[in-house]
Enzyme design. Structure first.
Site, PDB file in Angstrom:
ATOM      1  CB  VAL A 264     112.725  63.248  49.304  1.00  0.00           C
ATOM      2  CG1 VAL A 264     111.381  62.748  49.794  1.00  0.00           C
ATOM      3  CG2 VAL A 264     112.552  64.236  48.150  1.00  0.00           C
ATOM      4  CD  GLU A 265     113.539  58.111  52.173  1.00  0.00           C
ATOM      5  OE1 GLU A 265     112.967  58.473  53.217  1.00  0.00           O
ATOM      6  OE2 GLU A 265     113.207  57.090  51.563  1.00  0.00           O
ATOM      7  CB  SER A 266     117.823  62.159  55.686  1.00  0.00           C
ATOM      8  OG  SER A 266     118.832  62.467  54.725  1.00  0.00           O
TER       9      SER A 266
ATOM     10  CB  VAL B  15     116.629  59.296  46.843  1.00  0.00           C
ATOM     11  CG1 VAL B  15     116.305  58.323  47.980  1.00  0.00           C
ATOM     12  CG2 VAL B  15     115.956  58.855  45.548  1.00  0.00           C
TER      13      VAL B  15
ATOM     14  CE1 TYR C  86     116.382  53.654  48.445  1.00  0.00           C
ATOM     15  CE2 TYR C  86     115.002  55.130  49.745  1.00  0.00           C
ATOM     16  CZ  TYR C  86     116.233  54.573  49.479  1.00  0.00           C
ATOM     17  OH  TYR C  86     117.320  54.917  50.253  1.00  0.00           O
TER      18      TYR C  86
END
Length: 183
Positions: free
Chosen positions: A58-60, A55, A130
């Site tokens: 992928v997010e940051s 996660v 999310y």
């Protein structure tokens, strides 16, 4: 006969070298920074640390100062209101500037991801929530717009959410291959 033997020996050396280098090379593409923090808070929340890593990647891309146009902040790209909820549930003071702190962000983000997994009971809709919001995912499921499965991600109305879930699941599979000892 000697040439065949040399070719065979060369091939063995090449295979041994590739098997040694490939995992290391792949780990450069799929790093695991903040490993201790991720493991600590993932375990505290009953999560696989490699899911939290997927996660976060992928997010940051593990950049702690990341900030989206919508206002999401930090490694796990938490929206301020979501972070406020998580901090309250954890009994922590809420400070939007601390969302750029890896430890604070990973602690709140791990709690939130675990809460979504408990709420939805399955990884795929939890990941969709999310990214796309809990209310939206409940609406899609209740109205039959989406069945909640990863094989029917094309039913998810938000393209960004479809892509987010697809990428996290793919990254999660890769992390489990590259870091088998991290659980």
């Amino acid at each position: 006969m000697l040439k065949t033997w040399r070719r065979y020996l060369w091939l063995l050396v090449l295979v041994a070298l590739l098997s040694f280098l490939l995992p290391r090379g792949a780990r450069l593409l799929y790093p695991l920074p903040y490993r201790e923090i991720i493991v600590t808070y993932a375990h505290r929340e009953g999560l696989d640390p490699l899911l939290v890593a997927a996660v976060t990647r992928v997010e940051s891309k593990f950049y702690p100062r990341a900030q989206s146009e919508q206002g999401a902040r930090g490694l796990m790209q938490l929206m301020p209101e979501t972070a406020r909820l998580a901090a309250g549930q954890l009994g922590l003071p809420y400070d939007p500037d601390r969302l750029f702190s890896p430890e604070y962000n990973l602690r709140l983000g791990s709690w939130y991801l675990a809460a979504l997994l408990r709420e939805f009971g399955d990884l795929t809709p939890a990941l969709a929530a999310y990214n796309g919001g809990r209310g939206n995912v409940h609406n899609w499921l209740e109205r039959g717009i989406w069945d909640g499965s990863s094989r029917n991600l094309s039913q998810v109305p938000f393209p960004e959410t479809r892509e987010f879930v697809r990428q996290v699941l793919q990254n999660y599979r890769i992390y489990r291959i590259l870091y088998p000892g991290v659980r």
